[in-house]
Design an enzyme around this catalytic site. Structure first.
Site, PDB file in Angstrom:
ATOM      1  N   SER A   6       0.873  -1.161  -0.023  1.00  0.00           N
ATOM      2  CA  SER A   6       0.032   0.043   0.058  1.00  0.00           C
ATOM      3  C   SER A   6       0.895   1.275  -0.074  1.00  0.00           C
ATOM      4  O   SER A   6       2.043   1.165   0.505  1.00  0.00           O
ATOM      5  CB  SER A   6      -0.836  -0.028   1.255  1.00  0.00           C
ATOM      6  OG  SER A   6      -1.402   1.491   1.554  1.00  0.00           O
TER       7      SER A   6
ATOM      8  N   TYR B  52      -2.038  -0.050  10.790  1.00  0.00           N
ATOM      9  CA  TYR B  52      -2.225  -0.570   9.649  1.00  0.00           C
ATOM     10  C   TYR B  52      -1.095  -0.326   8.835  1.00  0.00           C
ATOM     11  O   TYR B  52      -0.262  -0.865   8.013  1.00  0.00           O
ATOM     12  CB  TYR B  52      -3.699   0.181   8.970  1.00  0.00           C
ATOM     13  CG  TYR B  52      -3.639  -0.350   7.502  1.00  0.00           C
ATOM     14  CD1 TYR B  52      -3.961  -1.566   6.985  1.00  0.00           C
ATOM     15  CD2 TYR B  52      -3.254   0.636   6.289  1.00  0.00           C
ATOM     16  CE1 TYR B  52      -4.028  -2.018   5.636  1.00  0.00           C
ATOM     17  CE2 TYR B  52      -3.515   0.364   5.165  1.00  0.00           C
ATOM     18  CZ  TYR B  52      -3.878  -1.070   4.673  1.00  0.00           C
ATOM     19  OH  TYR B  52      -3.990  -1.139   3.389  1.00  0.00           O
TER      20      TYR B  52
END
Ligand code: NDP
Ligand code: 8X3
Length: 249
Positions: free
Chosen positions: A135, A148
């Site tokens: 990501s 995260y």
């Protein structure tokens, strides 16, 4: 003989779109996830289009389940380590440790468990390709996203080390690092709050699972001598974790 692609987290979003796109490209698909009925409908869709798909229902957080389901596979040409989630969006002093465990156990440990079973098969075959879903959060940590972002930093580091580890075995490793993709991701992050999830994409045309699947299919089908180490993809209205241009509705 068709090439075999194993995709984790194929019940939704990027994983589902990738299964459909790779089936269209001629791969035999092994689709995995926890929701069996979703896997059955994906299999039916692929087979109705003339493709081939088998399904395995398990939780990547359980090393025992991962081993039991994946060890019997004879061959995997392409592994797409896609299963993952964000849970919660909160300052570190208020975060829910159950959310932290879910993210660490899925995004890091689950990816590692699957990789540990599949890569020896690739090494034995002398060929293979692992595509990890990272990501932009893997290099750009943002407020409220400590855990995260940490898990995606881990995917970024693991991908680089894996590439070096598997180099001499002729196995390619690619990290796909998207920005904003509209899937079930935000609904999961906000524990089912659809209104809050929809607000994430307000005034933006986000990427879709199919956009990412297109990139994965391209990367997977490059000639043997050519690898994409990492690919960063964002909507054209996004320039990074902190830069999104939202059109007034
Ligand atoms: P979705 O929520 O739509 O899909 C997530 C998939 O992961 C589902 O198929 C889910 O299947 C699977 N999954 C989650 N937990 C587990 C588990 N414990 N065991 C097995 N499978 C699991 O989200 P996306 O498609 O957006 O996310 C896919 C990947 O892309 C993730 O790694 C995410 O971090 C990454 N990503 C997403 C971005 C976005 O903006 N959407 C941007 C950058 C990266 P099931 O629930 O059936 O088990
Ligand atoms: C998902 C994209 O920006 O929410 O990895 O972290 S972001």
């Amino acid at each position: 003989m068709k090439k075999l692609a194993l995709i984790t987290g194929a019940t939704s979003g990027i994983g589902r779109a990738t299964a459909l796109r790779l089936a269209e490209a001629g791969y035999a698909i092994i689709a995995t996830g926890r929701r069996a009925e979703r896997l059955a409908s994906l299999k039916a869709e692929i087979e109705a289009a003339g493709g081939s798909c088998s399904t395995l229902t398990f939780d990547v957080r359980s090393e025992e389940e991962v081993r039991r389901h994946l060890e019997p596979l004879e061959r995997v040409d392409l592994l797409v380590n896609n299963a993952g989630l964000a849970a919660g969006l909160e300052h570190i002093d208020r975060g829910d440790t159950r959310d932290w465990d879910a993210m660490i156990d899925t995004n890091i440990k689950g990816l590692l468990y699957v990789t540990r079973v599949i890569t020896p098969k690739m090494v034995a075959a002398g060929t293979g390709h692992v595509i990890n879903l990272g990501s932009i959060a893997g290099t750009e940590p943002y407020e409220n996203g400590a855990v995260y972002c940490a898990t995606k930093h881990a995917v970024h580091a693991i991908s680089q080390s894996m590439r070096a580890d598997l180099l001499s075995a002729g196995i390619k490793v690619t990290e796909i690092r998207p920005g904003m993709v509209e899937t079930e991701f935000s609904e999961v992050r906000f524990h089912g709050d659809r209104e809050r999830a929809a607000a994430v994409y307000e005034g933006v045309e986000p990427l879709t699972g199919a956009d990412i699947a297109e990139a994965i299919a391209w990367v997977a089908q490059l000639p043997t001598h050519m690898n994409v180490n990492e690919m960063v993809l964002m909507p054209s209205q996004q320039a990074g974790s902190y830069y999104t241009y939202r059109k007034k509705q």
